[in-house]
Design an enzyme around this catalytic site. Structure first.
Site, PDB file in Angstrom:
ATOM      1  N   HIS A 140       0.824  -1.210   0.000  1.00 35.82           N
ATOM      2  CA  HIS A 140       0.000   0.000   0.000  1.00 35.82           C
ATOM      3  C   HIS A 140       0.855   1.255   0.000  1.00 35.82           C
ATOM      4  O   HIS A 140       0.558   2.226  -0.687  1.00 35.82           O
ATOM      5  CB  HIS A 140      -0.951   0.011   1.205  1.00 35.82           C
ATOM      6  CG  HIS A 140      -2.243  -0.674   0.910  1.00 35.82           C
ATOM      7  ND1 HIS A 140      -2.346  -2.044   0.836  1.00 35.82           N
ATOM      8  CD2 HIS A 140      -3.481  -0.180   0.634  1.00 35.82           C
ATOM      9  CE1 HIS A 140      -3.595  -2.351   0.535  1.00 35.82           C
ATOM     10  NE2 HIS A 140      -4.308  -1.252   0.404  1.00 35.82           N
ATOM     11  N   LYS A 144     -10.293  -7.570   7.721  1.00 39.47           N
ATOM     12  CA  LYS A 144     -10.974  -7.777   8.999  1.00 39.47           C
ATOM     13  C   LYS A 144     -10.834  -6.519   9.842  1.00 39.47           C
ATOM     14  O   LYS A 144      -9.827  -5.819   9.765  1.00 39.47           O
ATOM     15  CB  LYS A 144     -10.410  -8.988   9.743  1.00 39.47           C
ATOM     16  CG  LYS A 144      -8.972  -8.820  10.230  1.00 39.47           C
ATOM     17  CD  LYS A 144      -8.552  -9.939  11.148  1.00 39.47           C
ATOM     18  CE  LYS A 144      -7.052  -9.930  11.402  1.00 39.47           C
ATOM     19  NZ  LYS A 144      -6.640  -9.140  12.556  1.00 39.47           N
TER      20      LYS A 144
END
Lengths: 283, 175
Positions: free
Chosen positions: B36, B101
């Site tokens: 990222h 999650k």
């Protein structure tokens, strides 16, 4: 004084290597039992998640695929008898070699970076393990290993409580820490709590508390009662399995305590996800 | 559970509600912390990304190495919130689906609402089981990042819940 016992450090390597495999692939029986018990009281979605965790554990063992992709950072608590003399090289290096071989040979994830702040380059073999060594009496070497995932490690905390904070203060701090951990740390948790000692000693206690089998309570009845009470209050938060609501936010709270200073009551909470992996090596 | 194939139609996206269970099939890209950071830097520098973000799905996962002819090792979700600082920019550049999650930031939620995106959550600590849903895997970029490399997965009936729907409803806040 006992007779000096010589131990070739190379003996350690295969034992550590195998422990790495065992921790990654075998879900603890105590955790399995606790989850089976928890599913009886859960709502439908929470039950289906707990069932999935049990199914996952079976697949992991039968197909030798790690239970979780975060196969953790290795922490080793080594108790070395003072009558032991290590030969054949460095004890520390042998321990690291065992980890290196285990993570390589069993295709476990290399999750350690050499520099924490700047380069963050993966060491590619999951070393170095964090090693804590203590000297004990006798001629045995006992190494308790943990493979700690960081989803839950990231949500752990230390508070320098004061004597006046008392039991209430401990309860408040544990509940606050669990609330902050929430869904991110992969509940249901096993929660290690260290009370007493110093800033660093309570943190170590909270981690050692995770090594205890879940069916065992604290040997002091007052602390055992506090473990039960904390579990009840944590589960009353309603976070539930994976944070998707339910009554199983934790499977167990385990406390370890030690003497401390007249002015303080350090308290540490080490959160562990349901994949609480530990193993013991004895030579 | 509802079966869905990525990319979803606008109608399918608008029909999804937080808390709903779904089985996802289709192409997803693996990316977590280090990837990222790099993708975000590439966007800031105006460089071409190693895969097309348009209508793409990112799965926050750093799997264990594959063994014995399997496409992937253990492959469960990592905590999504660590990707929050980069996610709105990625959504702005075409990302529409995320699987992970845990909770997301208000900024991510706002971007999800603005672009009709969907955040799915799956079960942490079930990587062995989830690996069965991965049928194919191909290296895409950042191979030096090992488990954190960007790879393309083809998944079948991957079990998820809708975490944040396009209206901003959040599974973790439901009663």
């Amino acid at each position: 004084m006992g007779k000096i016992r010589e131990i070739d450090v190379s003996e350690l390597i295969p034992l550590i290597r195998n422990a790495c495999r065992e921790m990654a692939m075998e879900y603890g029986c105590d955790i399995r039992d606790a989850i089976r018990q928890a599913r009886e009281t859960e709502n439908e979605r929470a039950r289906s998640i707990l069932d999935l965790l049990l199914q996952n554990a079976e697949i992991a063992t039968s197909e030798q695929i790690p239970i979780c992709q975060d196969t953790g950072m290795i922490i080793a608590f080594a108790s070395v008898g003072q009558d032991v003399h290590f030969t054949g090289g460095s004890f520390q290096q042998a321990l690291q070699e065992g980890v290196r071989q285990g993570y390589h040979d069993f295709a476990l994830r290399a999750s350690v970076v050499a520099d924490p702040l700047y380069d963050r380059i993966n060491t590619k073999d999951n070393t170095p393990a964090v090693i804590h060594t203590e000297i004990t009496e006798g001629d045995k070497v006992q190494i308790s290993l943990m493979a700690k995932g960081f989803g839950s490690e990231n949500k752990s905390a230390v508070a320098m409580l004061t004597p006046a904070d008392g039991e209430k203060g401990v309860i408040r701090f544990v509940l606050d820490t669990v609330k902050k951990a929430g869904p991110n740390a992969c509940p249901p948790f096993i929660i290690g709590v260290g009370i007493g000692g110093t800033f660093e000693a309570c943190a170590l206690l909270s981690k050692k508390a995770l090594l205890r089998p879940l069916q065992e309570k604290n040997s002091d009845v007052r602390y055992a009662a506090l473990e039960d009470r904390l579990l009840q209050e944590v589960n009353a938060l309603g976070i539930g399995p994976q944070g998707l609501h339910g009554v199983t936010t934790a499977l167990k709270v385990q406390i370890e305590q030690m003497p401390t200073h007249i002015a303080g009551m350090p308290c540490a909470v080490n959160i562990c996800c349901h994949v609480c992996r530990h193993a013991k090596v004895v030579i | 559970m509802k079966k869905l194939t990525l990319p979803l139609s606008m109608e399918e996206r608008r029909g999804l509600r937080a808390g709903e269970g779904v089985l996802l099939s289709g192409t997803v890209y693996t990316a977590r912390d280090a990837a990222h950071k790099r993708l975000h830097e590439m966007i800031l520098n105006g460089e071409e990304l190693p895969f097309d973000l348009h209508e793409a799905c990112i799965y926050y996962v750093g799997p264990t190495p594959a063994t014995q002819g399997r496409p992937i090792g253990s492959a469960g979700p990592t905590t999504s919130s660590r990707m929050d600082p980069y996610t709105p920019e990625l959504i702005h550049h075409g990302l529409r689906y995320m699987i992970g999650k845990g909770r997301r930031s208000e900024e991510v939620k706002e971007a999800i609402r603005q672009y009709d995106a969907i955040y799915f959550v799956t079960v942490g600590g079930a990587g062995a089981l989830l690996s069965h849903c991965v049928k194919k895997r191909r290296m895409v970029a950042f191979e030096d990042l090992l488990a954190e490399a960007v790879t393309e997965l083809y998944v079948e009936d991957f079990p998820c819940y809708v975490g944040i729907d396009r209206y901003g409803n959040d599974i973790y806040d439901e009663e």
